[in-house]
Design an enzyme around this catalytic site. Structure first.
Site, PDB file in Angstrom:
ATOM      1  N   GLU A  14      74.984  42.043  97.815  1.00  0.00           N
ATOM      2  CA  GLU A  14      75.692  42.312  99.071  1.00  0.00           C
ATOM      3  C   GLU A  14      75.614  41.103  99.999  1.00  0.00           C
ATOM      4  O   GLU A  14      76.596  40.714 100.623  1.00  0.00           O
ATOM      5  CB  GLU A  14      75.083  43.537  99.772  1.00  0.00           C
ATOM      6  CG  GLU A  14      75.232  44.837  98.996  1.00  0.00           C
ATOM      7  CD  GLU A  14      74.095  45.101  98.028  1.00  0.00           C
ATOM      8  OE1 GLU A  14      73.487  44.135  97.507  1.00  0.00           O
ATOM      9  OE2 GLU A  14      73.816  46.279  97.772  1.00  0.00           O
ATOM     10  N   CYS A  73      70.142  44.321 103.324  1.00  0.00           N
ATOM     11  CA  CYS A  73      71.593  44.138 103.153  1.00  0.00           C
ATOM     12  C   CYS A  73      72.379  45.012 104.131  1.00  0.00           C
ATOM     13  O   CYS A  73      73.420  44.598 104.640  1.00  0.00           O
ATOM     14  CB  CYS A  73      71.997  44.437 101.718  1.00  0.00           C
ATOM     15  SG  CYS A  73      71.456  43.134 100.592  1.00  0.00           S
ATOM     16  N   ASN A 125      73.936  39.598  92.456  1.00  0.00           N
ATOM     17  CA  ASN A 125      72.535  39.249  92.725  1.00  0.00           C
ATOM     18  C   ASN A 125      72.128  38.053  91.872  1.00  0.00           C
ATOM     19  O   ASN A 125      72.544  37.906  90.720  1.00  0.00           O
ATOM     20  CB  ASN A 125      71.583  40.439  92.547  1.00  0.00           C
ATOM     21  CG  ASN A 125      71.632  41.112  91.196  1.00  0.00           C
ATOM     22  OD1 ASN A 125      72.677  41.169  90.557  1.00  0.00           O
ATOM     23  ND2 ASN A 125      70.510  41.638  90.759  1.00  0.00           N
ATOM     24  N   VAL A 126      71.356  37.179  92.498  1.00  0.00           N
ATOM     25  CA  VAL A 126      70.909  35.940  91.856  1.00  0.00           C
ATOM     26  C   VAL A 126      69.397  35.874  92.010  1.00  0.00           C
ATOM     27  O   VAL A 126      68.889  35.697  93.120  1.00  0.00           O
ATOM     28  CB  VAL A 126      71.576  34.706  92.506  1.00  0.00           C
ATOM     29  CG1 VAL A 126      71.104  33.427  91.815  1.00  0.00           C
ATOM     30  CG2 VAL A 126      73.103  34.805  92.442  1.00  0.00           C
ATOM     31  N   GLU A 127      68.692  36.080  90.900  1.00  0.00           N
ATOM     32  CA  GLU A 127      67.231  36.117  90.951  1.00  0.00           C
ATOM     33  C   GLU A 127      66.632  34.732  90.739  1.00  0.00           C
ATOM     34  O   GLU A 127      67.345  33.764  90.441  1.00  0.00           O
ATOM     35  CB  GLU A 127      66.720  37.126  89.912  1.00  0.00           C
ATOM     36  CG  GLU A 127      67.227  38.532  90.235  1.00  0.00           C
ATOM     37  CD  GLU A 127      66.679  39.624  89.342  1.00  0.00           C
ATOM     38  OE1 GLU A 127      66.090  39.313  88.277  1.00  0.00           O
ATOM     39  OE2 GLU A 127      66.835  40.803  89.724  1.00  0.00           O
ATOM     40  N   CYS A 165      69.971  47.872  99.825  1.00  0.00           N
ATOM     41  CA  CYS A 165      68.642  47.793 100.439  1.00  0.00           C
ATOM     42  C   CYS A 165      68.777  47.652 101.956  1.00  0.00           C
ATOM     43  O   CYS A 165      69.854  47.339 102.488  1.00  0.00           O
ATOM     44  CB  CYS A 165      67.841  46.635  99.841  1.00  0.00           C
ATOM     45  SG  CYS A 165      68.274  45.012 100.492  1.00  0.00           S
ATOM     46  N   CYS A 184      70.234  39.427  96.948  1.00  0.00           N
ATOM     47  CA  CYS A 184      71.029  40.610  96.592  1.00  0.00           C
ATOM     48  C   CYS A 184      72.524  40.285  96.543  1.00  0.00           C
ATOM     49  O   CYS A 184      73.008  39.371  97.222  1.00  0.00           O
ATOM     50  CB  CYS A 184      70.828  41.701  97.620  1.00  0.00           C
ATOM     51  SG  CYS A 184      69.197  42.438  97.656  1.00  0.00           S
TER      52      CYS A 184
HETATM   53  N1  THU Z   1      69.581  44.253  94.488  1.00  0.00           N
HETATM   54  C1  THU Z   1      70.820  43.997  94.976  1.00  0.00           C
HETATM   55  O1  THU Z   1      71.476  43.036  94.573  1.00  0.00           O
HETATM   56  N2  THU Z   1      71.314  44.842  95.904  1.00  0.00           N
HETATM   57  C2  THU Z   1      70.663  45.937  96.381  1.00  0.00           C
HETATM   58  O2  THU Z   1      71.152  46.570  97.288  1.00  0.00           O
HETATM   59  C3  THU Z   1      69.404  46.363  95.774  1.00  0.00           C
HETATM   60  C4  THU Z   1      68.736  45.334  94.948  1.00  0.00           C
HETATM   61  C5  THU Z   1      69.042  43.357  93.459  1.00  0.00           C
HETATM   62  C6  THU Z   1      67.895  42.502  93.918  1.00  0.00           C
HETATM   63  C7  THU Z   1      67.210  42.211  92.609  1.00  0.00           C
HETATM   64  O3  THU Z   1      67.867  41.118  91.999  1.00  0.00           O
HETATM   65  C8  THU Z   1      67.472  43.454  91.773  1.00  0.00           C
HETATM   66  O4  THU Z   1      68.570  44.107  92.375  1.00  0.00           O
HETATM   67  C9  THU Z   1      66.301  44.412  91.691  1.00  0.00           C
HETATM   68  O5  THU Z   1      65.809  44.725  92.946  1.00  0.00           O
END
Ligand code: THU
Length: 133
Positions: free
Chosen positions: A53, A87, A40-42, A84, A51
């Site tokens: 995935e 994804c 995941n890259v915010e 989520c 996310c």
């Molecule tokens: N996130 C994912 O990478 N995958 C998921 O299936 C659920 C959420 C990440 C998104 C965000 O960067 C962090 O988790 C919190 O939601």
């Protein structure tokens, strides 16, 4: 058999960029016998975060992998993962059913499948198109 896939997901979560949520996720996708990973890259503009995935799916397709997912592993640094809804749908684009390995922070692996995570799904075959690009 899927040990490498699981290890790659765990390695990917170490590369996550999650300074806002602190929730690191790694994903690894098996396509054509090769593994493609994503984290995941915010973003400071929260809604632009991506996310793990979807990062992994986009990495695979961008690298020219066959457009058919054989298996997925998802690993988290806190608790237990659950992909989520967005994804699940993006994974569905490249297969209706395949194994999904959910790897907890404690290393415990729970095997499920895409069809269980996304029953009665909508997918490319739901559309009246004959040719796919
Ligand atoms: N996130 C994912 O990478 N995958 C998921 O299936 C659920 C959420 C990440 C998104 C965000 O960067 C962090 O988790 C919190 O939601």
């Amino acid at each position: 058999m899927y040990d490498e896939l699981i290890r790659e997901a765990q390695a990917a979560l170490e590369r996550a960029y999650a300074p806002y949520s602190g929730y690191r996720v790694g994903a690894a996708i098996l396509c054509g016998g090769k593994v493609y990973a994503g984290a995941n890259v915010e973003n400071a503009s929260y809604g632009l975060s991506m996310c793990a995935e979807r990062s992994a799916v986009f990495a695979a397709i961008s690298a020219g992998a066959p457009r058919s997912i054989e298996a997925v592993a998802i690993a988290v640094a806190i608790g237990r993962p659950s992909p989520c809804g967005a994804c699940r749908q993006v994974l569905r684009e490249f297969g209706q059913d395949f194994p999904v390995f959910l790897v907890g922070a404690d290393g415990k692996v729970n095997e499920t499948s895409l069809a269980r995570l996304l029953p009665d799904s909508f997918g490319p075959d739901s559309l009246p198109r004959e040719e796919k690009i």
